[in-house]
Enzyme design. Structure first.
Site, short mmCIF file in Angstrom:
data_model
loop_
_atom_site.label_atom_id
_atom_site.label_comp_id
_atom_site.label_asym_id
_atom_site.label_seq_id
_atom_site.Cartn_x
_atom_site.Cartn_y
_atom_site.Cartn_z
CD GLU A 173 6.62 58.97 33.75
OE1 GLU A 173 7.43 59.39 34.56
OE2 GLU A 173 6.36 57.62 33.60
CG HIS A 195 1.55 52.31 35.33
ND1 HIS A 195 1.99 51.11 35.43
CD2 HIS A 195 2.38 53.21 34.61
CE1 HIS A 195 3.24 51.10 34.47
NE2 HIS A 195 3.32 52.29 34.05
CG ASP A 198 1.04 48.00 36.12
OD1 ASP A 198 0.35 48.99 36.36
OD2 ASP A 198 2.11 47.78 36.03
CG ASN A 225 4.09 56.42 27.39
OD1 ASN A 225 3.04 55.86 26.96
ND2 ASN A 225 5.10 56.05 28.22
CD GLU A 259 4.73 52.98 30.75
OE1 GLU A 259 4.84 52.41 32.06
OE2 GLU A 259 5.39 53.53 29.99
O1 LIG Z 1 12.12 47.94 35.87
C1 LIG Z 1 11.35 48.98 36.25
C2 LIG Z 1 10.60 49.72 34.91
O2 LIG Z 1 9.53 48.47 34.84
C3 LIG Z 1 9.86 51.09 35.36
O3 LIG Z 1 9.29 51.24 34.08
C4 LIG Z 1 8.39 52.55 34.12
C5 LIG Z 1 7.18 52.07 34.76
O4 LIG Z 1 6.20 53.28 34.43
C6 LIG Z 1 6.62 54.32 33.97
O5 LIG Z 1 6.69 55.23 34.93
C7 LIG Z 1 5.91 55.29 36.03
C8 LIG Z 1 4.56 55.58 35.87
O6 LIG Z 1 3.82 55.59 37.08
C9 LIG Z 1 4.44 56.61 38.02
O7 LIG Z 1 3.58 56.36 39.41
C10 LIG Z 1 2.00 56.87 39.07
C11 LIG Z 1 1.84 58.02 40.10
O8 LIG Z 1 0.43 58.18 40.23
C12 LIG Z 1 -0.24 57.08 40.33
O9 LIG Z 1 -1.63 57.66 40.38
C13 LIG Z 1 -0.13 56.00 39.20
O10 LIG Z 1 -0.86 54.97 39.59
C14 LIG Z 1 1.37 55.74 39.40
O11 LIG Z 1 1.63 54.55 38.45
C15 LIG Z 1 5.90 56.26 38.42
O12 LIG Z 1 6.19 57.63 39.25
C16 LIG Z 1 6.67 56.37 37.00
O13 LIG Z 1 7.92 55.97 37.10
C17 LIG Z 1 7.52 54.18 33.07
O14 LIG Z 1 7.12 54.86 31.65
C18 LIG Z 1 8.43 53.07 32.68
O15 LIG Z 1 9.50 53.31 31.96
O16 LIG Z 1 10.88 51.79 35.43
C19 LIG Z 1 11.59 51.58 36.32
C20 LIG Z 1 12.39 50.28 36.74
O17 LIG Z 1 13.06 49.92 37.64
#
Ligand SMILES: O[C@@H]1[C@@H](O)[C@H](O[C@@H]2CO[C@@H](O[C@@H]3CO[C@@H](O[C@@H]4CO[C@@H](O)[C@H](O)[C@H]4O)[C@H](O)[C@H]3O)[C@H](O)[C@H]2O)OC[C@H]1O
Length: 432
Positions: free
Chosen positions: A157, A234, A266, A198, A264
């Site tokens: 990111e 995501h 979901d 990533n 990742e």
């Molecule tokens: O326990 C959890 C971990 O599971 C968590 O892992 C991270 C989750 O995903 C990755 O970082 C996130 C990716 O999505 C971003 O939000 C997006 C904002 O734009 C939207 O369009 C999109 O749908 C959203 O997904 C988050 O802001 C990111 O943090 C990251 O690679 C994993 O490591 O990490 C937190 C722990 O508590």
């Protein structure tokens, strides 16, 4: 006979079906993905979940999961919570489980602005010191897990939604060169691990996807190794990019000479999920599987945990969830599970990968063009190429490596917004 039946049951539980006539892997998400030519279908997991026996039994079923990604255990705040103190217990536990099960591991992640301890984030380190901290962290961690990681998410990111670099301590102190430095350092510590960039919202064409492609070119231009790009994926039910849009986008990365993985996935919805949402979700999952299947160089596929019981979504996106193929009681959502299964193709060999897409991907693979100027830290140099940082418009108030060039720089001086270049060290020159 009784013993034979018990043996058969045991093998079935661990993902192997046995008969007197033939022995083949049990049907599941992973075996279907592998039959379709992929390296694995996998799931993220976390240490707290590993005391849940029923959960671990599901995660350990190699018919469904051929790979595990630690969700948190290898992040900077877990691994090096204070400077020079390294803790590998959590990461080791997940690697040990994967090894016991015969599963691959995607190691996640070395350099991320989040889950970064405050001693790094607000330490106020100068350029040379932060580079040294970055390199030390990567070298220590990658060396510890050497030989155990199929992939490393080296950088996570690094981009804003508009494709500009995300402001974080690494970018603000070192400039874009923190990325090639990170990749080069990881490559030195484990030459056999595949090294990935990533990110999320890079799964279809747009400014952020283009910027991620530029990161690939940037790292390549420094002569550092980058093997792949991870599409986090995501997604939101009903708003996912189409299969065609995802396929085209994956091919754009493959054309740069890297592989791609879905890292990742979901697909969240408002909870409680309606029947219509689940039906749409099944289609959305199938679209991403179809896109990955269509491109030979989309090598693997990971969901961000497999059950709603342990999904990160509800804690971050209020009122959202139900994002995974197993519900919170560890029961398969048949519609979603079957959609993924069938999107991979048949159990025996999978429907052949789309020849058209595969040929596009293969024939488009290109060695990055090599230009004349060299701007690389000495330990990074393996090839010569022009720096791809001339669009960085930062001026003299913020020091950026690449504004003026570094050791061996022979190209035109690019002192953006200033008049004089002052070289500080091999990574860093300031335009004032
Ligand atoms: O326990 C959890 C971990 O599971 C968590 O892992 C991270 C989750 O995903 C990755 O970082 C996130 C990716 O999505 C971003 O939000 C997006 C904002 O734009 C939207 O369009 C999109 O749908 C959203 O997904 C988050 O802001 C990111 O943090 C990251 O690679 C994993 O490591 O990490 C937190 C722990 O508590």
């Amino acid at each position: 006979m009784v013993h034979a039946s018990l043996f058969t049951l045991l093998l079935a539980a661990t993902g192997v079906v046995c008969s007197p006539f033939k022995r083949r892997a049990a049907d599941g998400l992973n075996t279907r993905a592998v039959a379709a030519g992929k390296e694995y279908f996998g799931s993220a997991t976390d240490n707290g979940e590993l005391t849940d026996t029923a959960y671990v039994t599901g995660l350990s079923n190699t018919a469904d999961f051929g790979q595990i990604t630690p969700g948190n255990a290898m992040k900077w705040d877990t691994i090096e919570p204070s400077r020079g103190t390294f803790s590998y217990t959590k990461g080791d536990a997940i690697v040990a489980l994967a090894q016991k099960n015969g599963q691959k591991v995607r190691c996640h992640t070395l350099v991320w602005y989040s889950q970064l301890p405050s001693w790094v984030k607000t330490g106020g380190f100068d350029n040379a010191t932060l580079i040294s901290i970055l390199k030390n962290h990567i070298t220590e961690e990658v060396t510890h897990f050497k030989g155990q990681c199929l992939h490393w998410d080296v950088a996570n990111e690094a981009l804003n939604e508009d494709g500009t670099y995300r402001s974080n301590v690494f970018y603000d102190t070192i400039g874009p060169a923190y990325l090639p430095i990170a990749f080069a350092t990881a490559a030195l510590a484990d030459p056999d691990a595949k090294l990935y960039y990533n990110d999320y919202n890079i799964e279809s064409a747009g400014a952020k996807s283009t910027a991620a492609q530029n990161i690939v070119k940037l790292v390549q231009s420094y002569g550092a190794k980058i093997d792949g790009v991870g599409m986090q994926a995501h997604f939101i039910v009903g708003s996912t990019p189409s299969q065609a849009a995802q396929t085209t986008n994956i091919n754009a990365f493959v054309a740069l000479g890297v592989e791609v993985a879905i890292t990742e996935l979901d697909i969240r919805t408002t909870t409680p999920a309606t029947a219509a949402a689940v039906t749409q979700q099944a289609k959305d999952y199938a679209a991403t599987v179809g896109a990955c299947k269509a491109v030979a160089k989309c090598v693997g596929f990971t969901i961000w945990d497999y059950t709603d019981k342990y999904s990160w979504i509800p804690s971050v996106f209020s009122g959202q969830g139900a994002a995974l193929p197993w519900d919170a009681d560890l029961v398969k959502k048949a519609e979603v599970y079957d959609a993924i299964l069938n999107a991979w193709g048949s159990a025996e060999s999978g429907t052949p990968t789309s020849t058209a897409s595969a040929i596009v991907a293969t024939s488009a693979v290109a060695t990055p063009s090599v230009a004349t100027s060299v701007v690389v830290p000495t330990e990074v140099v393996t090839s010569t190429a022009a720096p791809a940082v001339t669009s960085d418009a930062s001026t003299g108030t913020v020091a950026k490596w690449g504004q003026c060039g570094g050791t061996g720089y022979t190209g035109a001086t690019a002192c953006v917004g200033g008049t004089t270049c002052t070289k500080q060290n091999d990574y860093y020159s300031q335009c004032l």
